[in-house]
Design an enzyme around this catalytic site. Structure first.
Site, PDB file in Angstrom:
ATOM      1  N   ARG A  90     -20.293 -54.405 -26.385  1.00  0.00           N
ATOM      2  CA  ARG A  90     -20.745 -53.039 -26.087  1.00  0.00           C
ATOM      3  C   ARG A  90     -21.809 -53.058 -24.988  1.00  0.00           C
ATOM      4  O   ARG A  90     -21.821 -52.221 -24.083  1.00  0.00           O
ATOM      5  CB  ARG A  90     -21.282 -52.359 -27.357  1.00  0.00           C
ATOM      6  CG  ARG A  90     -20.202 -52.137 -28.413  1.00  0.00           C
ATOM      7  CD  ARG A  90     -20.688 -51.275 -29.560  1.00  0.00           C
ATOM      8  NE  ARG A  90     -21.684 -51.913 -30.417  1.00  0.00           N
ATOM      9  CZ  ARG A  90     -21.409 -52.685 -31.469  1.00  0.00           C
ATOM     10  NH1 ARG A  90     -20.148 -52.923 -31.810  1.00  0.00           N
ATOM     11  NH2 ARG A  90     -22.386 -53.208 -32.202  1.00  0.00           N
ATOM     12  N   LYS A 180     -30.127 -35.351 -26.582  1.00  0.00           N
ATOM     13  CA  LYS A 180     -28.898 -34.571 -26.800  1.00  0.00           C
ATOM     14  C   LYS A 180     -28.645 -34.389 -28.295  1.00  0.00           C
ATOM     15  O   LYS A 180     -28.897 -35.302 -29.092  1.00  0.00           O
ATOM     16  CB  LYS A 180     -27.721 -35.303 -26.172  1.00  0.00           C
ATOM     17  CG  LYS A 180     -26.381 -34.715 -26.584  1.00  0.00           C
ATOM     18  CD  LYS A 180     -25.209 -35.591 -26.207  1.00  0.00           C
ATOM     19  CE  LYS A 180     -24.332 -35.829 -27.416  1.00  0.00           C
ATOM     20  NZ  LYS A 180     -23.028 -36.418 -27.090  1.00  0.00           N
ATOM     21  N   GLU A 221     -25.996 -28.891 -27.161  1.00  0.00           N
ATOM     22  CA  GLU A 221     -24.537 -29.038 -27.069  1.00  0.00           C
ATOM     23  C   GLU A 221     -23.808 -28.369 -28.237  1.00  0.00           C
ATOM     24  O   GLU A 221     -23.619 -28.972 -29.292  1.00  0.00           O
ATOM     25  CB  GLU A 221     -24.154 -30.530 -27.016  1.00  0.00           C
ATOM     26  CG  GLU A 221     -22.644 -30.727 -26.875  1.00  0.00           C
ATOM     27  CD  GLU A 221     -22.207 -32.189 -26.780  1.00  0.00           C
ATOM     28  OE1 GLU A 221     -23.068 -33.082 -26.878  1.00  0.00           O
ATOM     29  OE2 GLU A 221     -21.009 -32.426 -26.630  1.00  0.00           O
ATOM     30  N   LYS A 263     -24.944 -27.841 -22.760  1.00  0.00           N
ATOM     31  CA  LYS A 263     -23.723 -28.651 -22.642  1.00  0.00           C
ATOM     32  C   LYS A 263     -22.620 -28.006 -23.482  1.00  0.00           C
ATOM     33  O   LYS A 263     -22.452 -28.328 -24.658  1.00  0.00           O
ATOM     34  CB  LYS A 263     -24.013 -30.084 -23.116  1.00  0.00           C
ATOM     35  CG  LYS A 263     -22.781 -30.984 -23.112  1.00  0.00           C
ATOM     36  CD  LYS A 263     -23.156 -32.453 -23.195  1.00  0.00           C
ATOM     37  CE  LYS A 263     -21.927 -33.319 -23.334  1.00  0.00           C
ATOM     38  NZ  LYS A 263     -22.207 -34.735 -23.134  1.00  0.00           N
TER      39      LYS A 263
HETATM   40  P1  13P Z   1     -16.610 -36.034 -24.000  1.00  0.00           P
HETATM   41  O1  13P Z   1     -16.781 -35.688 -22.544  1.00  0.00           O
HETATM   42  O2  13P Z   1     -15.764 -37.248 -24.237  1.00  0.00           O
HETATM   43  O3  13P Z   1     -16.231 -34.844 -24.824  1.00  0.00           O
HETATM   44  O4  13P Z   1     -18.029 -36.474 -24.512  1.00  0.00           O
HETATM   45  C1  13P Z   1     -19.128 -35.734 -24.157  1.00  0.00           C
HETATM   46  C2  13P Z   1     -20.116 -35.777 -25.246  1.00  0.00           C
HETATM   47  O5  13P Z   1     -21.228 -36.176 -25.045  1.00  0.00           O
HETATM   48  C3  13P Z   1     -19.718 -35.280 -26.578  1.00  0.00           C
HETATM   49  O6  13P Z   1     -20.832 -35.239 -27.405  1.00  0.00           O
END
Ligand code: 13P
Length: 407
Positions: A90, A180, A221, A263
């Site tokens: 990873r 986030k 988000e 987001k």
């Molecule tokens: P994806 O663009 O793969 O949806 O991932 C963005 C993300 O941070 C989801 O939490």
């Protein structure tokens, strides 16, 4: 370790200027006051350092690499390509992405997760410092995943508020400058319920206020999932209701809109819907939802890719930016899969594949950067010289579900 805990300073910016706000009880020192008729009241403060960080992340043509998949999610993606998932593989994978030559022209911020923010590169420097040294702002995922919401069958709430202040403080010390938190909403008969929307919007606002208190720009988000057979119109309706609830809660929590990023999902038809919308329909519905529900004070909207094909995610972003009409926010990307899938496919865990995988990542990020400026064209995909990208790989794996409980 001691030096890391001492705090990493971003290039050209002192810790002070990065906007670590004093605790809320001292807010009068940075908050603005306004007279409301019968007295003075603090209104939503602007936090100069946080504004600056938020705007730097989405500076012209820049977006975010979401590399914050939890160990279990990245393990699924690696094993789907027959790559063993160990802390070392990873680390090698993330180091490959972060050390891609010239990537800082397209990537203003990278979202890390707890394992990665503590890892060192193969040359012994912390991965976070690798980013900072290239002028890329590091961020950190801080929700602890989504869990079934009590009394709401089939729905989820993102958790992680307990102890969050202390975790944010530590992440700030480690050098993170934004965070986030991802909430998910499912469209199905009668879902999402008002209860689910409210619970998640409230948690997002509490998280965002805590981030700003600790000097981190919150990325908020709320993701309406693409899974399902719903039409574009249903997605637009649900996305609008969710965004409205989120901004109501952010207002009540006195979150500084200038010091955050949103987001959201794009407005699309569900993956199982018989009628898939055109690129222009997605762009128009997405911009309409943002125009109706996102205040202009928010400096940037960075879309998630949500399981879209990489090229389609680029095309959608470009079409949104190419639309006329007022667009008071930067409209950019914070893609996970759409930025990484092609590069991971090329890398396949093999050291000798690193340069080719980096070219692939650079190419996709360059296309997304052009799309963030509304300047992408399909010709760029074929331009051998654009990023020195090799033939695009053919990708045969099944897309993984977006309803993983942890990103
Ligand atoms: P994806 O663009 O793969 O949806 O991932 C963005 C993300 O941070 C989801 O939490």
């Amino acid at each position: 370790m001691a030096s890391r805990r001492g705090g990493t300073i971003l290039p050209g910016a002192s810790r002070q200027s990065l906007g670590r706000a004093p605790p809320r009880q001292l807010s009068a020192q940075w908050g603005a006051l306004r007279f409301i008729g019968d007295g003075w009241e603090e209104h939503m403060p602007t936090m100069p350092g946080l504004d600056q960080t938020a705007r730097a992340i989405v500076a012209d043509g820049k977006g975010i690499l979401a590399a914050d998949e939890t160990v279990s999610t990245i393990t699924k993606r690696l094993t789907a390509r027959a790559i063993e998932s160990t802390s070392d593989s990873r680390r090698a994978y993330r180091e490959m992405l972060f050390s891609t030559p010239d990537i800082a022209a397209f990537i203003g911020g990278v979202i890390l997760q707890d394992e990665t923010i503590r890892q060192d590169s193969s040359t012994g420097i912390p991965l976070l410092e690798l980013l900072v040294g290239r002028g890329i702002i590091p961020g950190i995922k801080v929700d602890t995943g989504v869990h079934p919401l009590a009394g709401a069958p089939g729905e989820f709430v993102a958790e992680g508020l307990d102890g969050l202040r202390a975790r944010l403080e530590e992440y700030h010390e480690l050098g993170a400058r934004f965070a986030k938190w991802r909430a998910v909403f499912i469209i199905r008969d009668g879902l999402p319920t008002a209860k689910c929307i409210h619970a998640n919007a409230h948690a997002l606002a509490r998280y965002a206020a805590l981030c700003q208190e600790q000097g981190l720009v919150p990325i908020v988000e709320p993701e309406v999932l693409m899974e399902g057979a719903h039409a574009l119109e249903q997605c637009e309706d649900v996305t609008g209701r969710v965004l409205q609830a989120v901004f109501n809660e952010l207002f009540d929590a006195q979150v500084s809109l200038e010091g955050m990023l949103l987001k959201p999902n794009m407005v699309t038809a569900g993956l199982r819907c018989a009628r898939q919308a055109s690129v222009d329909e997605v762009a128009e519905a997405t911009l309409r939802a943002l125009t109706r529900h996102v205040p202009p004070a928010v400096p940037g909207v960075v879309f998630l890719s949500g399981g879209q094909d990489a090229v389609l995610a680029t095309e959608h972003l470009n079409a949104i930016n190419a639309l006329g009409g007022p667009k008071p926010w930067k409209l950019s990307f914070s893609y996970g899969r759409a930025l990484q899938d092609e590069a991971m496919e090329v890398w396949r865990g093999q050291r000798e594949q690193v340069p080719a995988a980096q070219r692939m990542f650079h190419h996709r990020a360059g296309c997304d950067s052009a799309a963030a400026l509304g300047r992408y064209s399909g010709d760029m995909e074929g331009e051998a010289g654009f990023a020195g990208a090799a033939e695009p790989p053919s990708i045969h794996h099944e897309p993984d579900s977006t309803l993983h409980t942890q990103h």
